[in-house]
Design a protein around this motif. Structure first.
Motif, PDB file in Angstrom:
ATOM      1  N   MET A   1       0.847  -1.178   0.000  1.00  0.00           N
ATOM      2  CA  MET A   1       0.000   0.000   0.000  1.00  0.00           C
ATOM      3  C   MET A   1       0.891   1.239   0.000  1.00  0.00           C
ATOM      4  SD  MET A   1      -3.006   0.996   2.712  1.00  0.00           S
ATOM      5  CE  MET A   1      -4.068  -0.318   2.188  1.00  0.00           C
ATOM      6  N   THR A   2       0.645   2.126  -0.917  1.00  0.00           N
ATOM      7  CA  THR A   2       1.461   3.325  -0.985  1.00  0.00           C
ATOM      8  C   THR A   2       0.980   4.357   0.018  1.00  0.00           C
ATOM      9  OG1 THR A   2       0.096   4.450  -2.619  1.00  0.00           O
ATOM     10  CG2 THR A   2       1.770   2.933  -3.468  1.00  0.00           C
ATOM     11  N   THR A   3       1.821   5.373   0.238  1.00  0.00           N
ATOM     12  CA  THR A   3       1.485   6.435   1.174  1.00  0.00           C
ATOM     13  C   THR A   3       0.146   7.064   0.837  1.00  0.00           C
ATOM     14  OG1 THR A   3       3.813   6.896   1.510  1.00  0.00           O
ATOM     15  CG2 THR A   3       2.288   8.627   2.098  1.00  0.00           C
ATOM     16  N   MET A   4      -0.111   7.284  -0.453  1.00  0.00           N
ATOM     17  CA  MET A   4      -1.335   7.977  -0.822  1.00  0.00           C
ATOM     18  C   MET A   4      -2.531   7.031  -0.921  1.00  0.00           C
ATOM     19  SD  MET A   4      -0.240  10.855  -0.356  1.00  0.00           S
ATOM     20  CE  MET A   4      -1.813  11.676  -0.495  1.00  0.00           C
ATOM     21  N   GLN A   5      -2.365   5.756  -0.572  1.00  0.00           N
ATOM     22  CA  GLN A   5      -3.491   4.834  -0.440  1.00  0.00           C
ATOM     23  C   GLN A   5      -3.774   4.537   1.030  1.00  0.00           C
ATOM     24  OE1 GLN A   5      -1.855   1.639  -2.795  1.00  0.00           O
ATOM     25  NE2 GLN A   5      -3.201   2.131  -4.515  1.00  0.00           N
ATOM     26  N   THR A   6      -2.889   4.921   1.891  1.00  0.00           N
ATOM     27  CA  THR A   6      -3.004   4.628   3.312  1.00  0.00           C
ATOM     28  C   THR A   6      -4.110   5.453   3.937  1.00  0.00           C
ATOM     29  OG1 THR A   6      -0.648   4.166   3.425  1.00  0.00           O
ATOM     30  CG2 THR A   6      -1.718   4.684   5.492  1.00  0.00           C
ATOM     31  N   ASP A   7      -4.899   4.832   4.813  1.00  0.00           N
ATOM     32  CA  ASP A   7      -5.847   5.585   5.644  1.00  0.00           C
ATOM     33  C   ASP A   7      -5.127   5.868   6.957  1.00  0.00           C
ATOM     34  OD1 ASP A   7      -7.807   6.601   7.263  1.00  0.00           O
ATOM     35  OD2 ASP A   7      -9.282   5.042   6.819  1.00  0.00           O
ATOM     36  N   PRO A   8      -4.668   7.100   7.141  1.00  0.00           N
ATOM     37  CA  PRO A   8      -3.881   7.416   8.336  1.00  0.00           C
ATOM     38  C   PRO A   8      -4.715   7.712   9.580  1.00  0.00           C
ATOM     39  CG  PRO A   8      -3.996   9.333   6.921  1.00  0.00           C
ATOM     40  CD  PRO A   8      -4.727   8.227   6.207  1.00  0.00           C
ATOM     41  N   ARG A   9      -6.034   7.662   9.465  1.00  0.00           N
ATOM     42  CA  ARG A   9      -6.875   8.043  10.600  1.00  0.00           C
ATOM     43  C   ARG A   9      -6.686   7.156  11.835  1.00  0.00           C
ATOM     44  NH1 ARG A   9     -12.449   8.625   7.376  1.00  0.00           N
ATOM     45  NH2 ARG A   9     -11.625   6.610   6.665  1.00  0.00           N
ATOM     46  N   PRO A  10      -6.631   5.824  11.687  1.00  0.00           N
ATOM     47  CA  PRO A  10      -6.397   5.018  12.886  1.00  0.00           C
ATOM     48  C   PRO A  10      -5.059   5.333  13.561  1.00  0.00           C
ATOM     49  CG  PRO A  10      -7.234   3.643  11.109  1.00  0.00           C
ATOM     50  CD  PRO A  10      -6.905   4.983  10.512  1.00  0.00           C
ATOM     51  N   LEU A  11      -4.045   5.616  12.745  1.00  0.00           N
ATOM     52  CA  LEU A  11      -2.741   5.966  13.306  1.00  0.00           C
ATOM     53  C   LEU A  11      -2.823   7.294  14.066  1.00  0.00           C
ATOM     54  CD1 LEU A  11      -0.483   5.124  10.217  1.00  0.00           C
ATOM     55  CD2 LEU A  11      -0.850   3.711  12.248  1.00  0.00           C
ATOM     56  N   PHE A  12      -3.525   8.273  13.486  1.00  0.00           N
ATOM     57  CA  PHE A  12      -3.636   9.569  14.150  1.00  0.00           C
ATOM     58  C   PHE A  12      -4.451   9.460  15.433  1.00  0.00           C
ATOM     59  CE2 PHE A  12      -5.327  14.129  14.062  1.00  0.00           C
ATOM     60  CZ  PHE A  12      -4.230  14.608  14.755  1.00  0.00           C
ATOM     61  N   ARG A  13      -5.508   8.659  15.439  1.00  0.00           N
ATOM     62  CA  ARG A  13      -6.276   8.444  16.683  1.00  0.00           C
ATOM     63  C   ARG A  13      -5.368   7.887  17.776  1.00  0.00           C
ATOM     64  NH1 ARG A  13     -11.828   8.816  16.143  1.00  0.00           N
ATOM     65  NH2 ARG A  13     -12.635   8.616  14.027  1.00  0.00           N
ATOM     66  N   ALA A  14      -4.564   6.887  17.420  1.00  0.00           N
ATOM     67  CA  ALA A  14      -3.658   6.279  18.398  1.00  0.00           C
ATOM     68  C   ALA A  14      -2.634   7.294  18.890  1.00  0.00           C
ATOM     69  CB  ALA A  14      -2.968   5.058  17.790  1.00  0.00           C
ATOM     70  N   ALA A  15      -2.135   8.136  17.997  1.00  0.00           N
ATOM     71  CA  ALA A  15      -1.157   9.154  18.393  1.00  0.00           C
ATOM     72  C   ALA A  15      -1.781  10.169  19.344  1.00  0.00           C
ATOM     73  CB  ALA A  15      -0.599   9.853  17.154  1.00  0.00           C
ATOM     74  N   LEU A  16      -3.029  10.559  19.101  1.00  0.00           N
ATOM     75  CA  LEU A  16      -3.707  11.491  20.008  1.00  0.00           C
ATOM     76  C   LEU A  16      -3.948  10.850  21.375  1.00  0.00           C
ATOM     77  CD1 LEU A  16      -6.272  13.229  17.631  1.00  0.00           C
ATOM     78  CD2 LEU A  16      -4.177  14.197  18.595  1.00  0.00           C
ATOM     79  N   ASP A  17      -4.284   9.548  21.381  1.00  0.00           N
ATOM     80  CA  ASP A  17      -4.435   8.851  22.663  1.00  0.00           C
ATOM     81  C   ASP A  17      -3.111   8.843  23.425  1.00  0.00           C
ATOM     82  OD1 ASP A  17      -7.127   8.335  22.222  1.00  0.00           O
ATOM     83  OD2 ASP A  17      -6.786   6.280  21.512  1.00  0.00           O
ATOM     84  N   ARG A  18      -2.023   8.643  22.700  1.00  0.00           N
ATOM     85  CA  ARG A  18      -0.701   8.671  23.348  1.00  0.00           C
ATOM     86  C   ARG A  18      -0.422  10.043  23.946  1.00  0.00           C
ATOM     87  NH1 ARG A  18       4.236   7.282  24.898  1.00  0.00           N
ATOM     88  NH2 ARG A  18       6.043   8.364  24.067  1.00  0.00           N
ATOM     89  N   VAL A  19      -0.718  11.103  23.210  1.00  0.00           N
ATOM     90  CA  VAL A  19      -0.499  12.453  23.744  1.00  0.00           C
ATOM     91  C   VAL A  19      -1.325  12.656  25.005  1.00  0.00           C
ATOM     92  CG1 VAL A  19      -0.842  14.916  23.307  1.00  0.00           C
ATOM     93  CG2 VAL A  19       0.204  13.476  21.553  1.00  0.00           C
ATOM     94  N   ALA A  20      -2.577  12.212  25.000  1.00  0.00           N
ATOM     95  CA  ALA A  20      -3.417  12.351  26.197  1.00  0.00           C
ATOM     96  C   ALA A  20      -2.800  11.609  27.380  1.00  0.00           C
ATOM     97  CB  ALA A  20      -4.828  11.845  25.920  1.00  0.00           C
ATOM     98  N   ASP A  21      -2.288  10.406  27.142  1.00  0.00           N
ATOM     99  CA  ASP A  21      -1.628   9.642  28.212  1.00  0.00           C
ATOM    100  C   ASP A  21      -0.403  10.384  28.737  1.00  0.00           C
ATOM    101  OD1 ASP A  21      -3.522   7.637  27.951  1.00  0.00           O
ATOM    102  OD2 ASP A  21      -2.205   6.310  26.773  1.00  0.00           O
ATOM    103  N   LEU A  22       0.368  10.992  27.832  1.00  0.00           N
ATOM    104  CA  LEU A  22       1.555  11.738  28.254  1.00  0.00           C
ATOM    105  C   LEU A  22       1.177  12.979  29.067  1.00  0.00           C
ATOM    106  CD1 LEU A  22       3.631  11.471  24.968  1.00  0.00           C
ATOM    107  CD2 LEU A  22       4.211  10.416  27.179  1.00  0.00           C
ATOM    108  N   ILE A  23       0.115  13.662  28.657  1.00  0.00           N
ATOM    109  CA  ILE A  23      -0.344  14.819  29.442  1.00  0.00           C
ATOM    110  C   ILE A  23      -0.747  14.367  30.831  1.00  0.00           C
ATOM    111  CG2 ILE A  23      -2.118  16.601  29.644  1.00  0.00           C
ATOM    112  CD1 ILE A  23      -2.203  16.632  26.533  1.00  0.00           C
TER     113      ILE A  23
END
Length: 195
Positions: free
Chosen positions: A1-23
């Motif tokens: 899967m190329t970069t422009m076929q990737t659905d990055p939303r699940p990755l971004f959700r996980a990254a936001l959860d990580r930021v919340a945990d760090l806060i």
């Protein structure tokens, strides 16, 4: 899967959860501490992450992201403020059509998924900044960070950097660096003083 076929939303959700945990893991006496991102202390870095999420919502709505503050400064509860910004963001970006909808940001026009990839990189790299500045584990989930690194190595070439490309030169990673640190280095972040 190329970069422009990737659905990055699940990755971004996980990254936001990580930021919340760090806060949540940030001790009250660390909010004035410096971070590897020299323009921010811990408190303003968190405010910048929130501002980035809100600017991403405005980009998806077709508005001018420069109408949204780069740094949110008026929060008494950063986790709630981040989650509220994320909820507003997802009202726009949960629509699958947004992945291929052209959106315009100050640095150009591109498919919506590219805007989410930029937000993903911001969340993970600034999450790394927040973690090392507050003495928490600097590595996100290895699969999340490795996926983001692979995407960003394609989406954000090593050259050119600077000027309209708001990233510093790639920094050589330490031999034992994990994927989150490698992503920070790829984004121009010097990690040596913070290891």
């Amino acid at each position: 899967m190329t970069t422009m076929q990737t659905d990055p939303r699940p990755l971004f959700r996980a990254a936001l959860d990580r930021v919340a945990d760090l806060i949540e893991g940030t001790a009250p006496d660390r909010f004035d501490a410096p971070t590897p991102c020299p323009e921010f202390d811990v408190n303003s870095l968190i405010g910048h992450i929130v501002g980035t999420v809100d600017r991403g919502r405005v980009i998806g709505e077709g508005g001018d992201p420069l109408t949204v503050p780069d740094i949110v400064t008026d929060s008494e509860d950063w986790i709630a403020t981040l989650r509220a910004a994320a909820d507003r963001y997802w009202t726009v970006w949960d629509d699958d059509a947004m992945l291929d909808t052209p959106v315009t940001a100050p640095w150009g026009t591109f498919p919506g998924r590219a805007a989410i990839l930029i937000a993903l990189n911001e969340a993970l790299v600034h999450g790394w900044d927040l973690a090392v500045a507050t003495g928490q584990s600097a590595e996100a989930d290895p699969e999340l960070a490795a996926a983001a690194l692979g995407i960003m190595q394609v989406a954000l070439p090593a050259e050119p950097r600077g000027g309209p490309i708001p990233f510093g030169a790639v920094v050589e990673s330490a031999a034992d660096a994990g994927p989150t640190e490698r992503l920070a280095n790829w984004s121009g972040r010097v990690s040596a003083p913070w290891r």
